[in-house]
Design an enzyme around this catalytic site. Sequence first.
Site, PDB file in Angstrom:
ATOM      1  N   CYS A  30       0.833  -1.206   0.000  1.00 18.32           N
ATOM      2  CA  CYS A  30       0.000   0.000   0.000  1.00 18.32           C
ATOM      3  C   CYS A  30       0.872   1.262   0.000  1.00 18.32           C
ATOM      4  CB  CYS A  30      -0.898  -0.053   1.237  1.00 18.32           C
ATOM      5  SG  CYS A  30      -1.720   1.480   1.673  1.00 18.32           S
ATOM      6  N   CYS A  33       0.259   3.658   2.846  1.00 18.65           N
ATOM      7  CA  CYS A  33       0.773   3.049   4.080  1.00 18.65           C
ATOM      8  C   CYS A  33       2.276   3.295   4.206  1.00 18.65           C
ATOM      9  CB  CYS A  33       0.517   1.541   4.092  1.00 18.65           C
ATOM     10  SG  CYS A  33      -1.227   1.073   4.076  1.00 18.65           S
TER      11      CYS A  33
END
Length: 122
Positions: A30, A33
């Site tokens: 991600c 992230c």
Amino acid sequence: MATTELTRENFDEVLDGNDMILIDFWASWCGPCRFFGPVYERVSGRHDGIMFGKVDTEAQPELAGAFGITSIPTLMIIRENVVLYAQPGALPEQELEKLIDGARAVDLDDVRRQAAERERSA
């Protein structure tokens, strides 16, 4: 304070052993992230009285599912077993600090009183 990897096996113990915990639900693939991870780590170093946990949603799908996590990163703040915040999105450092200050300032007795009133009226 460094972050702690949360798993199904240690989650309850970590939750019960801390008055306030922030949880970063994330995955290695991600992009947001990867942006938020270093911010989260830096901020964790400034707050000794708060547990900063991380849940790898790929390694812990049951734990992510138990909290209904559908987007990552998702940040959750739990204080005295009351979820005060649970929202997806990567936050800038200053916003995360403001969020922590706000969570510390919440009157939990008032929150519990309001929840009990809603339950009685339902």
